[in-house]
Scaffold this active site. Structure first.
Site, PDB file in Angstrom:
ATOM      1  N   GLY A  50       0.837  -1.189   0.000  1.00 22.48           N
ATOM      2  CA  GLY A  50       0.000   0.000   0.000  1.00 22.48           C
ATOM      3  C   GLY A  50       0.873   1.239   0.000  1.00 22.48           C
ATOM      4  O   GLY A  50       1.994   1.215   0.507  1.00 22.48           O
ATOM      5  N   GLN A 101       3.085  10.021   1.003  1.00 21.93           N
ATOM      6  CA  GLN A 101       4.368   9.314   1.132  1.00 21.93           C
ATOM      7  C   GLN A 101       5.299   9.567  -0.047  1.00 21.93           C
ATOM      8  O   GLN A 101       6.481   9.235   0.024  1.00 21.93           O
ATOM      9  CB  GLN A 101       4.137   7.800   1.275  1.00 21.93           C
ATOM     10  CG  GLN A 101       3.447   7.418   2.569  1.00 21.93           C
ATOM     11  CD  GLN A 101       3.324   5.914   2.662  1.00 21.93           C
ATOM     12  OE1 GLN A 101       2.390   5.334   2.129  1.00 21.93           O
ATOM     13  NE2 GLN A 101       4.286   5.272   3.310  1.00 21.93           N
ATOM     14  N   CYS A 105       5.770   0.112   7.212  1.00 25.36           N
ATOM     15  CA  CYS A 105       5.414   1.329   6.483  1.00 25.36           C
ATOM     16  C   CYS A 105       6.611   1.761   5.655  1.00 25.36           C
ATOM     17  O   CYS A 105       7.726   1.811   6.172  1.00 25.36           O
ATOM     18  CB  CYS A 105       5.031   2.427   7.469  1.00 25.36           C
ATOM     19  SG  CYS A 105       4.615   3.990   6.662  1.00 25.36           S
ATOM     20  N   LEU A 106       6.384   2.052   4.364  1.00 24.10           N
ATOM     21  CA  LEU A 106       7.501   2.430   3.493  1.00 24.10           C
ATOM     22  C   LEU A 106       8.171   3.727   3.960  1.00 24.10           C
ATOM     23  O   LEU A 106       9.317   3.972   3.603  1.00 24.10           O
ATOM     24  CB  LEU A 106       7.022   2.576   2.047  1.00 24.10           C
ATOM     25  CG  LEU A 106       6.564   1.282   1.367  1.00 24.10           C
ATOM     26  CD1 LEU A 106       6.032   1.570  -0.034  1.00 24.10           C
ATOM     27  CD2 LEU A 106       7.692   0.253   1.305  1.00 24.10           C
ATOM     28  N   HIS A 109      -4.521   1.810   7.259  1.00 21.74           N
ATOM     29  CA  HIS A 109      -3.166   2.379   7.379  1.00 21.74           C
ATOM     30  C   HIS A 109      -2.981   3.516   6.360  1.00 21.74           C
ATOM     31  O   HIS A 109      -2.497   4.600   6.708  1.00 21.74           O
ATOM     32  CB  HIS A 109      -2.149   1.256   7.148  1.00 21.74           C
ATOM     33  CG  HIS A 109      -0.715   1.679   7.213  1.00 21.74           C
ATOM     34  ND1 HIS A 109       0.170   1.179   8.138  1.00 21.74           N
ATOM     35  CD2 HIS A 109       0.005   2.549   6.458  1.00 21.74           C
ATOM     36  CE1 HIS A 109       1.363   1.745   7.955  1.00 21.74           C
ATOM     37  NE2 HIS A 109       1.290   2.568   6.933  1.00 21.74           N
ATOM     38  N   GLU A 110      -3.393   3.263   5.107  1.00 18.98           N
ATOM     39  CA  GLU A 110      -3.166   4.273   4.054  1.00 18.98           C
ATOM     40  C   GLU A 110      -4.086   5.475   4.226  1.00 18.98           C
ATOM     41  O   GLU A 110      -3.674   6.603   3.984  1.00 18.98           O
ATOM     42  CB  GLU A 110      -3.346   3.647   2.658  1.00 18.98           C
ATOM     43  CG  GLU A 110      -2.443   2.446   2.355  1.00 18.98           C
ATOM     44  CD  GLU A 110      -0.979   2.667   2.676  1.00 18.98           C
ATOM     45  OE1 GLU A 110      -0.498   3.816   2.644  1.00 18.98           O
ATOM     46  OE2 GLU A 110      -0.299   1.673   2.993  1.00 18.98           O
ATOM     47  N   HIS A 114      -2.704   7.888   6.578  1.00 17.36           N
ATOM     48  CA  HIS A 114      -1.694   8.778   5.982  1.00 17.36           C
ATOM     49  C   HIS A 114      -2.344  10.032   5.389  1.00 17.36           C
ATOM     50  O   HIS A 114      -1.753  11.106   5.418  1.00 17.36           O
ATOM     51  CB  HIS A 114      -0.927   8.066   4.862  1.00 17.36           C
ATOM     52  CG  HIS A 114       0.227   7.228   5.335  1.00 17.36           C
ATOM     53  ND1 HIS A 114       1.272   7.732   6.076  1.00 17.36           N
ATOM     54  CD2 HIS A 114       0.514   5.918   5.151  1.00 17.36           C
ATOM     55  CE1 HIS A 114       2.149   6.764   6.318  1.00 17.36           C
ATOM     56  NE2 HIS A 114       1.707   5.651   5.780  1.00 17.36           N
TER      57      HIS A 114
HETATM   58 ZN   LIG Z   1       2.573   3.796   5.863  1.00 10.59          ZN
END
Ligand SMILES: [Zn+2]
Length: 183
Positions: free
Chosen positions: A46, A51, A107-108, A149-150, A153
């Site tokens: 995701g 991000q 998380c990236l 999660h996304e 963000h």
């Molecule tokens: Zn993340």
């Protein structure tokens, strides 16, 4: 398509509330495709636009099947892809939640950090797809977790915000240590 640069914590764009997308036009599609390419390149499941430094309400997801046993048998031709397949999502909104589950998330924007987080087990999400068509999706398990999660963000919320103060401090300390060691 292009691979975009992932913004790492504590980049301030990760704390900003993203703006809604007014029209799903070619520019929005281009960004979504670039985000998908970036997500695959990073082996992510995701990615949210903030991000990659874009403060707009767009996410991409491609969640693998949780149980390999559930993958369709090979004799089905053409076999449907395992997992969710690629989802390009604009202006998502969670309209219903049910149950709880705890999943270890990464998380990236926090490379190397993994935290157990409690999320809703089953959710209903309303969004626009890449053609601007309104969609309603009911999902559970890992896909539901990934959506939550996304979407966090997009509201300037990161996964370390979803645990108590003590665990948050430990997680951020681990993350900073990993970053120093990598530098
Ligand atoms: Zn993340």
């Amino acid at each position: 398509m292009a691979v975009l640069t992932i913004r790492l914590w504590p980049d301030e764009v990760l704390r900003r509330k993203a703006d809604p997308v007014e029209t799903v036009d070619d520019e929005v599609c281009r960004v979504l495709n670039d985000m998908a390419e970036t997500m695959y390149r990073q082996n992510g499941i995701g990615l949210a636009a903030p991000q990659v430094g874009i403060s707009r309400r767009m996410i991409t997801l491609d969640v693998p099947s949780e149980d390999p046993e559930e993958d369709p048998p090979e004799h089905l031709s053409p076999a449907p892809p395992p997992g969710s397949g690629l989802l390009l999502v604009v202006n998502p909104r969670i309209t219903a939640r049910e149950g709880k589950l705890v999943v270890t998330e990464g998380c990236l924007s926090f490379p190397g950090l993994e935290i157990d987080i409690q999320r809703s087990e089953r959710i209903t999400v309303e969004y626009l797809d890449e053609t601007g068509t309104p969609r309603t999706k009911v999902c559970d398990g890992l896909l539901a977790v990934c959506f939550q999660h996304e979407i966090d963000h997009l509201d300037g919320v990161v996964f370390t915000d979803r645990v108590g103060l003590v665990r948050r401090r430990l997680a951020l300390r681990d993350y900073e240590k990993m970053r120093r060691e990598e530098a």
